[in-house]
Design an enzyme around this catalytic site. Structure first.
Site, PDB file in Angstrom:
ATOM      1  N   CYS A 117       0.799  -1.233   0.000  1.00 17.14           N
ATOM      2  CA  CYS A 117       0.000   0.000   0.000  1.00 17.14           C
ATOM      3  C   CYS A 117       0.828   1.277   0.000  1.00 17.14           C
ATOM      4  CB  CYS A 117      -0.935  -0.035   1.204  1.00 17.14           C
ATOM      5  SG  CYS A 117      -1.844  -1.600   1.271  1.00 17.14           S
ATOM      6  N   HIS A 266      -3.867   6.201   1.116  1.00 13.86           N
ATOM      7  CA  HIS A 266      -4.144   4.844   0.656  1.00 13.86           C
ATOM      8  C   HIS A 266      -5.570   4.482   1.057  1.00 13.86           C
ATOM      9  CE1 HIS A 266      -4.358   0.611   0.301  1.00 13.86           C
ATOM     10  NE2 HIS A 266      -4.308   0.403   1.600  1.00 13.86           N
ATOM     11  N   ASN A 296     -10.106  -1.942  -1.655  1.00 14.12           N
ATOM     12  CA  ASN A 296      -8.689  -1.652  -1.382  1.00 14.12           C
ATOM     13  C   ASN A 296      -7.849  -2.337  -2.459  1.00 14.12           C
ATOM     14  OD1 ASN A 296      -6.026  -1.816  -0.482  1.00 14.12           O
ATOM     15  ND2 ASN A 296      -6.588  -2.138   1.661  1.00 14.12           N
TER      16      ASN A 296
END
Lengths: 340, 80
Positions: A117, A266, A296
């Protein structure tokens, strides 16, 4: 001699067509309703790569869109950086495969970076370094992952959160001003076991033992070959390090929160993003939450959110934007960019 | 004040009325799971500016255990 400045020239993305909706998840996990999944994550659906579709395939499709729409020719790319944690092979380097697939010049440098990430921020830092030291002029930075392939189908703790996707960013050395940077970075390897696929590397090779499935106290099933996430510790890490990184970058940039036009963190999940925004005291209208239909997407989440918000006119030309990546490792990084 | 605000958040996390949040309120797998522990980590950070490991929170059996763990963690944090 005039300074050479790196600048982001274009971002394109590609998402696989297959969707996993909350309705589908609620049918599989009877104890979780559709609303509960949405309330806890802010995610309504995720994209899932086909069984034969690798991260490099998604990355190639994202890059092809960039060449089709942004006027840059493949011959002009002199360096390719591919950020992934789901490569085609241990070796060769996926970036070498992508150079061939895209038909980039054989005089092009190509490397993989293995970060999750935080990867986009690190990719931008490497690109800036290569360009501003005159080692390169046009860099193609591709982020892509297929985390869904690492997830056990009966592990709702991660299956609800992650989606697959790719983004391609063109960074060139013709910037008029310094528009990428400054940066801050951070690493704390003590968090290595908090987000991990334990088996499959050389520390713990695949075996019949690593394939044994176990069920945790919440009923989630996984083996050592699957993705494991310690949610509470990921939260502790994020609440501890992200506000610090933001403040360090503001100080380094000689800016205040008021001076920054937009913040793109993120896109982990909506609950975490809202808590971080609240803790750092970032106004709601300056803070990106763009996770509902994409989930995500690991290192792609920042360029994807940047691109989607730009398409939706939420980002104006000349905006000062703070990017903050954080996660697996633990690894984190933050930087300022200016969109021109 | 911080404790009162925390207890209000905790009652929401446990999905019970604040009047039912007694020290002997027992945690079970329905009300004390990874989601509620994550939410409790956030509430503790917000109200007491400290962080407590998920494993320690997971080992609490009731509200009293949790409040004692928070109190102990605040003392340890202040000593640093």
């Amino acid at each position: 001699m005039k300074n050479k400045w790196a600048a982001i020239k274009a971002i394109t993305y590609h998402l696989p067509s297959q969707k996993l909706t909350n309705e589908q998840l609620a049918q599989e996990f009877q104890e979780w309703g559709i609303e509960k999944i949405y309330d806890k994550t802010g995610i309504a659906e995720r994209r899932v790569a086909d069984i034969n579709e690798c991260a490099s395939d998604l990355g190639v499709l994202a890059a092809e869109k960039l060449f089709n729409t942004n006027g840059c020719t493949k011959d002009e790319i002199d360096f390719l950086i591919f950020c992934t944690q789901t490569p085609d092979y241990f070796l060769p380097t996926s970036a070498c495969l992508i150079q061939d697939r895209l038909g980039l010049s054989t005089s092009c440098g190509a490397i993989d970076i293995n970060l999750g990430c935080s990867g986009y921020v690190y990719g931008l830092a490497l690109a800036k370094g290569l360009i501003e030291t005159d080692l390169s002029n046009n860099i193609l930075l591709i982020t892509a992952d297929t985390y869904t392939k690492l997830i056990h189908p009966e592990d709702k703790s991660v299956r609800t959160l992650f989606g697959d996707g790719a983004a391609a960013t063109l960074i060139s050395g013709d910037g008029e001003i310094e528009s990428i940077g400054p940066f801050v970075f951070g690493t704390d390897g003590r968090g290595k076991e908090k987000l991990i696929v334990p088996a499959g590397g050389f520390r713990l090779p695949l075996s019949s033992e690593t394939a044994v499935e176990t069920q945790d106290a919440s009923g989630n099933v996984r083996s050592a070959q699957n993705l494991y996430m310690d949610g509470p510790e990921i939260f502790n890490f994020s609440l501890r390090e992200v506000p610090k990184a933001v403040n360090q970058l503001l100080e380094k940039s000689k800016l205040t929160i008021d001076d920054v036009d937009y913040f793109i963190f993120h896109q982990a999940n909506k609950f975490m993003l809202e808590k971080l925004r609240n803790k750092i005291k970032i106004p709601l209208d300056k803070f990106c939450i763009n996770i509902e239909t994409v989930a995500n997407t690991v290192s792609t989440s920042i360029p994807l959110a940047l691109s989607l918000d730009y398409e939706n006119n939420l980002i104006k030309k000349g905006s000062k934007i703070m990017l903050v990546g954080f996660g697996v490792g633990f690894s984190w990084g933050a930087c300022m960019i200016q969109v021109n | 004040m911080a404790l009162d605000s925390f207890k209000e958040d905790l009652s929401n996390i446990l999905e019970i009325n604040i009047d039912d949040l007694h020290d002997d309120f027992e945690f079970d797998s329905d009300n004390w799971n990874s989601l509620s522990i994550v939410a409790t980590i956030v509430a503790i950070d917000e109200h007491f500016a400290i962080q407590i490991e998920g494993d320690k929170l997971n080992s609490c059996h009731n509200v009293l255990d949790l409040l004692q763990l928070i109190s102990y963690s605040i003392r340890m944090h202040d000593k640093l």
